[in-house]
Write a protein that holds these residues in place. Structure first.
Motif, PDB file in Angstrom:
ATOM      1  N   UNK A 242       3.240   2.612  14.178  1.00 30.89           N
ATOM      2  CA  UNK A 242       2.584   2.513  12.874  1.00 30.89           C
ATOM      3  C   UNK A 242       3.007   1.243  12.145  1.00 30.89           C
ATOM      4  N   UNK A 243       4.297   0.912  12.210  1.00 24.87           N
ATOM      5  CA  UNK A 243       4.822  -0.234  11.461  1.00 24.87           C
ATOM      6  C   UNK A 243       4.282  -1.561  11.985  1.00 24.87           C
ATOM      7  N   UNK A 244       4.063  -1.657  13.289  1.00 25.87           N
ATOM      8  CA  UNK A 244       3.562  -2.910  13.865  1.00 25.87           C
ATOM      9  C   UNK A 244       2.240  -3.313  13.227  1.00 25.87           C
ATOM     10  N   UNK A 245       1.419  -2.350  12.892  1.00 30.32           N
ATOM     11  CA  UNK A 245       0.107  -2.640  12.327  1.00 30.32           C
ATOM     12  C   UNK A 245       0.080  -2.830  10.828  1.00 30.32           C
ATOM     13  N   UNK A 246       1.230  -2.754  10.181  1.00 28.25           N
ATOM     14  CA  UNK A 246       1.295  -2.918   8.723  1.00 28.25           C
ATOM     15  C   UNK A 246       1.858  -4.292   8.359  1.00 28.25           C
ATOM     16  N   UNK A 247       1.470  -4.845   7.203  1.00 29.79           N
ATOM     17  CA  UNK A 247       1.985  -6.171   6.805  1.00 29.79           C
ATOM     18  C   UNK A 247       3.502  -6.177   6.590  1.00 29.79           C
ATOM     19  N   UNK A 248       4.008  -5.207   5.812  1.00 24.31           N
ATOM     20  CA  UNK A 248       5.439  -5.094   5.520  1.00 24.31           C
ATOM     21  C   UNK A 248       6.026  -6.450   5.122  1.00 24.31           C
ATOM     22  N   UNK A 249       5.398  -7.086   4.141  1.00 25.01           N
ATOM     23  CA  UNK A 249       5.819  -8.405   3.695  1.00 25.01           C
ATOM     24  C   UNK A 249       6.578  -8.321   2.380  1.00 25.01           C
ATOM     25  N   UNK A 250       7.525  -9.241   2.217  1.00 27.15           N
ATOM     26  CA  UNK A 250       8.238  -9.376   0.948  1.00 27.15           C
ATOM     27  C   UNK A 250       7.984 -10.775   0.399  1.00 27.15           C
TER      28      UNK A 250
ATOM     29  N   UNK B 213      11.917  -3.988  12.631  1.00 28.48           N
ATOM     30  CA  UNK B 213      11.413  -3.473  13.908  1.00 28.48           C
ATOM     31  C   UNK B 213      12.469  -3.571  15.009  1.00 28.48           C
ATOM     32  N   UNK B 214      13.251  -4.637  14.994  1.00 26.19           N
ATOM     33  CA  UNK B 214      14.344  -4.755  15.963  1.00 26.19           C
ATOM     34  C   UNK B 214      15.348  -3.623  15.759  1.00 26.19           C
ATOM     35  N   UNK B 215      15.633  -3.316  14.489  1.00 28.49           N
ATOM     36  CA  UNK B 215      16.548  -2.211  14.199  1.00 28.49           C
ATOM     37  C   UNK B 215      16.031  -0.888  14.702  1.00 28.49           C
ATOM     38  N   UNK B 216      14.744  -0.615  14.468  1.00 27.32           N
ATOM     39  CA  UNK B 216      14.155   0.631  14.968  1.00 27.32           C
ATOM     40  C   UNK B 216      14.181   0.670  16.491  1.00 27.32           C
ATOM     41  N   UNK B 217      13.880  -0.456  17.127  1.00 32.10           N
ATOM     42  CA  UNK B 217      13.875  -0.505  18.591  1.00 32.10           C
ATOM     43  C   UNK B 217      15.269  -0.250  19.153  1.00 32.10           C
ATOM     44  N   UNK B 218      16.300  -0.804  18.497  1.00 28.32           N
ATOM     45  CA  UNK B 218      17.667  -0.583  18.954  1.00 28.32           C
ATOM     46  C   UNK B 218      18.055   0.890  18.819  1.00 28.32           C
ATOM     47  N   UNK B 219      17.649   1.518  17.722  1.00 28.48           N
ATOM     48  CA  UNK B 219      17.913   2.954  17.561  1.00 28.48           C
ATOM     49  C   UNK B 219      17.176   3.770  18.610  1.00 28.48           C
ATOM     50  N   UNK B 220      15.949   3.357  18.946  1.00 24.45           N
ATOM     51  CA  UNK B 220      15.182   4.042  19.988  1.00 24.45           C
ATOM     52  C   UNK B 220      15.892   3.942  21.334  1.00 24.45           C
TER      53      UNK B 220
ATOM     54  N   UNK C 193       0.838  -1.192   0.000  1.00 27.05           N
ATOM     55  CA  UNK C 193       0.000   0.000   0.000  1.00 27.05           C
ATOM     56  C   UNK C 193       0.876   1.245   0.000  1.00 27.05           C
ATOM     57  N   UNK C 194       0.258   2.369  -0.313  1.00 28.87           N
ATOM     58  CA  UNK C 194       0.993   3.632  -0.284  1.00 28.87           C
ATOM     59  C   UNK C 194       1.457   3.953   1.131  1.00 28.87           C
ATOM     60  N   UNK C 195       0.667   3.539   2.123  1.00 24.57           N
ATOM     61  CA  UNK C 195       1.052   3.766   3.519  1.00 24.57           C
ATOM     62  C   UNK C 195       2.347   3.038   3.842  1.00 24.57           C
ATOM     63  N   UNK C 196       2.470   1.790   3.376  1.00 30.94           N
ATOM     64  CA  UNK C 196       3.689   1.030   3.636  1.00 30.94           C
ATOM     65  C   UNK C 196       4.900   1.703   2.988  1.00 30.94           C
ATOM     66  N   UNK C 197       4.731   2.136   1.746  1.00 30.23           N
ATOM     67  CA  UNK C 197       5.846   2.807   1.065  1.00 30.23           C
ATOM     68  C   UNK C 197       6.246   4.086   1.804  1.00 30.23           C
ATOM     69  N   UNK C 198       5.255   4.849   2.232  1.00 33.44           N
ATOM     70  CA  UNK C 198       5.521   6.109   2.932  1.00 33.44           C
ATOM     71  C   UNK C 198       6.237   5.867   4.250  1.00 33.44           C
ATOM     72  N   UNK C 199       5.806   4.840   4.985  1.00 30.31           N
ATOM     73  CA  UNK C 199       6.426   4.539   6.272  1.00 30.31           C
ATOM     74  C   UNK C 199       7.892   4.138   6.090  1.00 30.31           C
ATOM     75  N   UNK C 200       8.173   3.335   5.061  1.00 29.01           N
ATOM     76  CA  UNK C 200       9.546   2.910   4.813  1.00 29.01           C
ATOM     77  C   UNK C 200      10.426   4.111   4.458  1.00 29.01           C
ATOM     78  N   UNK C 201       9.923   4.985   3.613  1.00 28.44           N
ATOM     79  CA  UNK C 201      10.693   6.179   3.259  1.00 28.44           C
ATOM     80  C   UNK C 201      10.891   7.092   4.480  1.00 28.44           C
TER      81      UNK C 201
END
Length: 403
Positions: free
Chosen positions: A184-192, A76-83, A3-11
């Motif tokens: 926000x990311x927890x609630x998104x699929x973010x699948x490859x 998510x682990x990477x974001x948590x470590x940065x936090x 979705x556009x939301x997923x793309x926006x969150x990644x950017x």
């Protein structure tokens, strides 16, 4: 389809991760300020050693963990470590009266930040490519430009918050943005669509030619970090204000980002190999100029570090691009390996300069020595391009720091 939301969150995550990555170098004048942390140059340099170790470990482990647990969890682990890193930095800012305690928290913060980089940045590139399968090159270029934007914003925010009387507004802002991204990311699929396998991967032999690329990456890491981590302290030595020193670092990272976009746009006119050979020698000349900067001329210093950013801009992306095209059977591992050796160069310059300065070596001398390293990198560039390859592109970059 994403979705556009997923793309926006990644950017958006790219921008925030870029800010976090440069937070410590952007705060270098505060970390060494006698009225704040009062770190010596050696103590400041040591801060980046655990960051380098965990960044390399995270980058090397990330691919395997993504296959086992999914790219989203690694991200998510990477974001948590940065936090965690930003929270530790924020807490340490209120404990500077106890230098030992504050410094211990800073070391834990950079350790966590390295892990955040190692896990989050490769995952962001994987997600970006998966979300834009018909425009992978363009989307990755956009992500790297946004990472670069984050590195530009960090010293600007430090200057703004320091002018307002609370420099720690930067880690507070970064932590707040990271919390929002995680929620926000927890609630998104973010699948490859990457295949998953429980079998042990076959052992991959490292080709001899890889070490040519690795050597260039080490030299590049040294050159970039001499600017990224020590430019503000050099400006302070020349009599610049904290704001002017921050502008010099902003100019450096800004021109790194602008240069990547510029050389990508010009690659049909200016062959990538020519860019690859010319930029190191251009950078060597700029280092010579920085070594000769006069006192009380901050404008010239800001301009010089901006030119240094231009000199650094295309070199790491082109190294990765050349490597992927020549080492076809080793392409995926080559990209991660080049970034790992870039981090090794980062560690050498981030730590090695501190003891030199504390032993009486002027930063101007350090930049003169860096000119020799840049010239050696220029000579090494001919070894990298010594074999026939497919056409390299600045667009096909799997990701790096903002550096």
């Amino acid at each position: 389809m994403a979705t556009q939301t997923e793309r926006t969150v990644v950017y958006a995550a790219g921008v925030v991760q870029g800010i976090a990555l440069v937070t410590f170098p952007a705060a270098s004048t505060i970390l060494t300020d006698p009225s704040e942390y009062d770190l010596s140059n050696t103590q400041y340099g040591i801060l980046f050693l655990p960051q380098v170790v965990t960044a390399i470990a995270g980058a090397l482990l990330g691919a395997g963990l993504s296959g086992r647990f999914g790219t989203k969890r690694v991200y998510l682990v990477g974001l948590a470590a940065s936090l965690v890193s930003m929270v530790l930095l924020l807490v340490s800012s209120f404990l500077t009266d106890d230098q030992s305690l504050a410094y211990g928290l800073l070391l834990l913060a950079t350790t966590s930040l390295g892990a955040g980089f190692g896990f989050a940045v490769p995952a962001l590139n994987t997600l970006t490519a998966a979300f834009n399968p018909t425009a992978v090159s363009r989307s990755i270029l956009v992500l790297n430009a946004l990472l670069g934007l984050g590195t530009v914003l960090a010293p600007v925010f430090v200057a703004i918050f320091d002018g307002l009387g609370f420099w720690w507004g930067l880690p507070l802002l970064s932590a707040s943005l990271l919390v929002v991204l995680i929620v926000v990311s927890v609630g998104l699929p973010l699948q490859t669509q990457a295949s998953r396998t429980s079998s042990k991967p076959a052992r991959l032999e490292i080709p001899r030619r890889f070490w040519v690329y690795a050597g260039f990456a080490v030299l590049y890491g040294i050159c970039e970090t001499i600017n990224g981590n020590w430019s503000q302290l050099d400006m302070k030595d020349l009599g610049a204000s904290t704001t002017q020193a921050s502008l010099a670092l902003t100019a450096f990272w800004g021109m790194v980002t602008v240069g990547r976009i510029l050389f990508a746009a010009l690659q049909r006119v200016v062959p990538p190999r020519l860019t690859y050979h010319v930029l190191p020698f251009f950078l060597a000349g700029v280092f010579g100029l920085i070594a000769l900067l006069p006192d009380d001329d901050p404008g010239l210093g800001i301009l010089s570090f901006g030119l240094a950013g231009l000199g650094c801009s295309a070199l790491l992306p082109l190294t990765i691009s050349f490597g992927q095209r020549e080492l076809t059977a080793f392409a995926a591992a080559a990209a991660g390996g080049v970034i790992a050796f870039y981090q090794l160069g980062y560690g050498i310059a981030a730590f090695g300069v501190g003891p030199l300065v504390d032993s009486g070596v002027e930063l101007s001398t350090v930049y003169a020595l860096a000119a020799i390293v840049a010239a050696a990198m220029g000579a090494w560039s001919f070894a990298v391009t010594g074999r026939r390859q497919g056409p390299a592109s600045l667009h096909a970059v799997p990701g790096d720091t903002a550096g």
